[in-house]
Scaffold this motif. Structure first.
Motif, short mmCIF file in Angstrom:
data_model
loop_
_atom_site.label_atom_id
_atom_site.label_comp_id
_atom_site.label_asym_id
_atom_site.label_seq_id
_atom_site.Cartn_x
_atom_site.Cartn_y
_atom_site.Cartn_z
N ILE A 99 0.85 -1.19 0.00
CA ILE A 99 0.00 0.00 0.00
C ILE A 99 0.89 1.24 0.00
N LYS A 100 0.64 2.13 -0.98
CA LYS A 100 1.40 3.38 -1.07
C LYS A 100 0.85 4.40 -0.07
N ASP A 101 1.63 5.46 0.10
CA ASP A 101 1.25 6.51 1.04
C ASP A 101 -0.06 7.20 0.67
N ASP A 102 -0.48 7.11 -0.58
CA ASP A 102 -1.77 7.71 -0.97
C ASP A 102 -2.93 6.72 -0.86
N GLY A 103 -2.65 5.53 -0.32
CA GLY A 103 -3.70 4.53 -0.11
C GLY A 103 -3.94 3.61 -1.29
N THR A 104 -3.26 3.85 -2.42
CA THR A 104 -3.45 2.99 -3.59
C THR A 104 -2.46 1.83 -3.54
N ASP A 105 -2.70 0.84 -4.38
CA ASP A 105 -1.82 -0.32 -4.44
C ASP A 105 -0.55 -0.01 -5.22
N PHE A 106 0.54 -0.52 -4.73
CA PHE A 106 1.82 -0.49 -5.42
C PHE A 106 2.07 -1.90 -5.92
N GLN A 107 2.35 -2.04 -7.21
CA GLN A 107 2.67 -3.34 -7.80
C GLN A 107 4.11 -3.27 -8.30
N SER A 108 4.96 -4.15 -7.79
CA SER A 108 6.36 -4.12 -8.24
C SER A 108 6.46 -4.35 -9.74
N ASN A 109 5.52 -5.12 -10.30
CA ASN A 109 5.56 -5.39 -11.74
C ASN A 109 5.35 -4.15 -12.60
N ASP A 110 4.83 -3.06 -12.00
CA ASP A 110 4.69 -1.80 -12.75
C ASP A 110 6.06 -1.18 -13.02
N PHE A 111 7.09 -1.62 -12.29
CA PHE A 111 8.43 -1.06 -12.42
C PHE A 111 9.44 -2.03 -13.02
#
Length: 153
Positions: free
Chosen positions: A15-27
């Motif tokens: 969970i990112k600081d803005d409350g949304t999901d962080f997906q490592s695969n996006d990077f």
């Protein structure tokens, strides 16, 4: 099984600081990363480390690198921390310690504090630096050195 130098980071979600999901695969496969684990928001060493990364953030962005800070603090605490110190990069909340376990970040100060460890991960997701030191001022120097070597190598 802790990640080591030369390991490929597995896919993970947080969970990112803005409350949304962080997906490592996006990077992974797109963007090199500097991922730093630190003990706690609003403590002197952690403020210094975050501000060091903030002050060099444009340099990282110019090299195409994203910076990510991770601690066990809540999303709300990360929001306040980012706002107070004008921190432009992503923070992930690791309240259960799953990311620490995944990356193999050891506890510091005789097991009393969560560890302070910095990883530089290349575009393909391979760990090029795994730096563990309680001395917060060394992390930025090591990260920049490794990123520059990676870019020129």
């Amino acid at each position: 099984m802790a990640l080591k130098l030369g390991s490929k980071i597995p896919q993970f979600t947080a969970i990112k600081d803005d409350g949304t999901d962080f997906q490592s695969n996006d990077f992974i496969g797109k963007t090199p990363l500097v991922v730093y684990f630190y003990p706690k928001n609003f403590t002197p060493g952690c403020i210094k480390e975050a501000c060091d990364f903030r002050d060099s953030y444009e340099d990282f962005k110019n090299m195409g690198v994203e910076v990510i800070g991770i601690s066990s603090d809540s999303i709300k605490s990360h929001e306040r921390f980012k706002s107070k110190y004008r921190l432009p990069f992503i923070f992930l909340s690791d309240e259960k310690g799953d990311l620490r376990k995944l990356f193999g970040v050891k506890a510091g100060l005789f097991g009393m504090l969560p560890g302070r460890e910095t990883f530089v991960i290349d575009k393909e997701g391979i760990i090029r630096l795994k730096f563990n030191s309680i001395n917060s001022s060394q992390h930025l120097k090591q990260a920049i050195k490794t990123v520059k070597e990676m870019m020129n190598g």
